[in-house]
Motif scaffolding. Structure first.
Motif, mmCIF file in Angstrom:
data_model
loop_
_atom_site.group_PDB
_atom_site.id
_atom_site.type_symbol
_atom_site.label_atom_id
_atom_site.label_comp_id
_atom_site.label_asym_id
_atom_site.label_seq_id
_atom_site.Cartn_x
_atom_site.Cartn_y
_atom_site.Cartn_z
ATOM 1 N N GLY A 249 -7.445 1.291 -9.393
ATOM 2 C CA GLY A 249 -6.484 1.077 -8.309
ATOM 3 C C GLY A 249 -6.934 -0.024 -7.363
ATOM 4 N N TRP A 250 -8.213 -0.038 -7.043
ATOM 5 C CA TRP A 250 -8.767 -1.079 -6.177
ATOM 6 C C TRP A 250 -8.680 -2.438 -6.864
ATOM 7 N N THR A 251 -9.008 -2.464 -8.156
ATOM 8 C CA THR A 251 -8.957 -3.718 -8.909
ATOM 9 C C THR A 251 -7.537 -4.273 -8.945
ATOM 10 N N LEU A 252 -6.543 -3.396 -9.046
ATOM 11 C CA LEU A 252 -5.146 -3.829 -9.026
ATOM 12 C C LEU A 252 -4.825 -4.544 -7.718
ATOM 13 N N ARG A 253 -5.247 -3.982 -6.614
ATOM 14 C CA ARG A 253 -4.977 -4.588 -5.301
ATOM 15 C C ARG A 253 -5.684 -5.938 -5.153
ATOM 16 N N ARG B 218 1.851 -1.370 -4.804
ATOM 17 C CA ARG B 218 2.231 -2.718 -5.227
ATOM 18 C C ARG B 218 3.752 -2.874 -5.191
ATOM 19 N N LEU B 219 4.464 -1.886 -5.720
ATOM 20 C CA LEU B 219 5.924 -1.945 -5.726
ATOM 21 C C LEU B 219 6.476 -1.978 -4.306
ATOM 22 N N PRO C 235 8.888 -17.886 2.769
ATOM 23 C CA PRO C 235 7.655 -18.393 3.377
ATOM 24 C C PRO C 235 7.043 -17.351 4.304
ATOM 25 N N ALA C 236 5.722 -17.413 4.464
ATOM 26 C CA ALA C 236 4.992 -16.415 5.250
ATOM 27 C C ALA C 236 5.518 -16.332 6.683
ATOM 28 N N ASN C 237 5.964 -17.453 7.247
ATOM 29 C CA ASN C 237 6.444 -17.459 8.632
ATOM 30 C C ASN C 237 7.785 -16.749 8.775
ATOM 31 N N ASP C 238 8.590 -16.697 7.698
ATOM 32 C CA ASP C 238 9.915 -16.101 7.763
ATOM 33 C C ASP C 238 9.917 -14.610 7.439
ATOM 34 N N PRO D 281 2.630 -9.827 0.165
ATOM 35 C CA PRO D 281 1.740 -10.175 -0.946
ATOM 36 C C PRO D 281 1.240 -8.908 -1.652
ATOM 37 N N ALA D 282 1.423 -8.859 -2.958
ATOM 38 C CA ALA D 282 1.025 -7.678 -3.728
ATOM 39 C C ALA D 282 -0.460 -7.677 -4.031
#
Length: 187
Positions: free
Chosen positions: A77-81, A165-166, A3-6, A174-175
């Motif tokens: 590269g931008w589209t991947l993000r 991303r990796l 979870p985002a909080n952890d 979050p990728a």
């Protein structure tokens, strides 16, 4: 994923490197947008000149080809993000989060291998083209290293995007900027 909080915050050095890569990919997207606008202007101009004056601009085809490559690769590269590349998200949704993350990592490593090889080959070709002084066979005789440089940089930006991303996946960050696993996916 946890979870985002952890989640623990990523190391400062990783954040700085990821910011640089994201900035470079955004610059590539800017180049792609400019290339798309120029491509549209060239094609509109070619249609008007050919239709009304029955004359074709000899340089239009050459530069339209170059601009298409820039549009395709410089913004990748931008589209991947952004989560805009097509992927089959239904499989990731069906798996437990940890397994989905591992599968995403495996796919990203495979993509790094493929795009890394393409980037390496393009850099080698760019160096050879520059050394030989190759020019296009079109009437403009454009030194080919110029369009090859932008194409090579675009593919290299895509490679850096996959590396970022990796890193994000390894750091359990979050990728994609898009919300949810279905963004950019085929459902």
């Amino acid at each position: 994923m946890t979870p985002a909080n952890d989640r623990r915050p990523p190391p400062a050095a990783a954040v700085a490197i990821l910011r640089v890569i994201d900035g470079a990919c955004a610059a590539g997207a800017f180049v792609a947008a400019i290339a798309a606008a120029l491509l549209a202007l060239i094609l509109i101009g070619e249609v008007i000149v050919t239709s009304f004056f029955e004359w074709s601009q000899p340089w239009a085809i050459e530069y339209a080809i170059y601009l298409q490559c820039f549009v395709l690769f410089c913004g990748a590269g931008w589209t991947l993000r952004q989560g805009g590349h097509i992927r089959v998200a239904i499989l990731l949704q069906a798996l437990p989060p940890a397994a989905a993350r591992l599968l995403d990592m495996a796919g990203t490593v495979f993509a790094i291998g493929v795009v890394g090889f393409a980037s390496w080959a393009l850099w080698q070709q760019l160096i050879r083209t520059f050394d030989f002084g190759s020019t296009s066979f079109y009437p403009m005789g454009t030194p080919l290293w110029i369009p090859q440089a932008l194409l090579t940089l675009g593919v290299t930006l895509l490679l850096l995007g996959f590396v970022a991303r990796l890193v994000r996946l390894v750091l359990d960050q979050p990728a994609d900027l898009a919300a949810g696993l279905t963004a950019g996916g085929v459902e």
